[in-house]
Scaffold this motif. Sequence first.
Motif, short mmCIF file in Angstrom:
data_model
loop_
_atom_site.label_atom_id
_atom_site.label_comp_id
_atom_site.label_asym_id
_atom_site.label_seq_id
_atom_site.Cartn_x
_atom_site.Cartn_y
_atom_site.Cartn_z
N GLU A 62 0.86 -1.19 0.00
CA GLU A 62 0.00 0.00 0.00
C GLU A 62 0.89 1.23 0.00
N LEU A 63 0.67 2.11 -0.97
CA LEU A 63 1.50 3.30 -1.11
C LEU A 63 0.81 4.53 -0.53
N LYS A 64 1.61 5.54 -0.23
CA LYS A 64 1.07 6.76 0.40
C LYS A 64 0.11 7.51 -0.49
N ASN A 65 0.16 7.25 -1.81
CA ASN A 65 -0.78 7.92 -2.73
C ASN A 65 -2.09 7.14 -2.87
N LYS A 66 -2.28 6.16 -1.96
CA LYS A 66 -3.51 5.34 -1.87
C LYS A 66 -3.58 4.22 -2.90
N SER A 67 -2.61 4.13 -3.81
CA SER A 67 -2.63 3.02 -4.77
C SER A 67 -1.95 1.80 -4.15
N LYS A 68 -2.08 0.68 -4.83
CA LYS A 68 -1.46 -0.57 -4.36
C LYS A 68 -0.58 -1.14 -5.45
N LEU A 69 0.44 -1.86 -5.02
CA LEU A 69 1.34 -2.55 -5.93
C LEU A 69 1.33 -4.02 -5.52
N ALA A 70 0.89 -4.89 -6.42
CA ALA A 70 0.83 -6.32 -6.13
C ALA A 70 2.07 -6.99 -6.70
#
Length: 209
Positions: A62-70
């Motif tokens: 979970e990134l600080k810009n609210k996106s996710k990286l799987a």
Amino acid sequence: FPSHDIELSAFLVFDSYKLTLDIKEQFPLPIVETISICKHLGIKHPQISGKLKVVTTDLVVELKNKSKLAIAVKRTEELQDPRVLEKLQIEKYFWEQQGHQWKLFTELEISASLKENLQWLHAARQNLDEIYTELSDLDIPLVFQRLAGSNIRLTTRCAALDDEYSCEPGFHIGFFRKVIAANYISVPLSKVFRQWRCSDLNLVAGGDA
């Protein structure tokens, strides 16, 4: 690189990334969704002993810009297995449908030097509050200036600075370890930390704060 070793390396890479907010391991995908995806892709759903198996993603960042990286973590040799590739297709489809990036991470992504540096910095990142027990963040540039003009190894210079400033042995290298972990100072992570020279370090404005 054994599989668990690659997973640890992947975890450390993203744990050190300054935009990371949280990391979840072995994240389960909703089985209703994966069944639907398998039908769409014409793939047999993963099973164990004849029962449907929950598909998991190794790391979800979970990134600080609210996106996710799987992140799917695999050894390159595993990518020769058609069933492994099918499972990766399911994951990739799921995360991209959710509007998030999906990435494959193998042993080719990380060198032995990078792995050692990340492990060294990870331990310091667990107790970053200790940076401020003897120095405030306003003092960081002042201590950094003690390296100015020197091209000797950081560890050698830090030992000399401990003597020069009458500090406890290990104070300066411990200080730099923590401020590097907090992203106040940038370093060449491809070179193992014991080989860093003072000139390799650069002050970064702001750090994690």
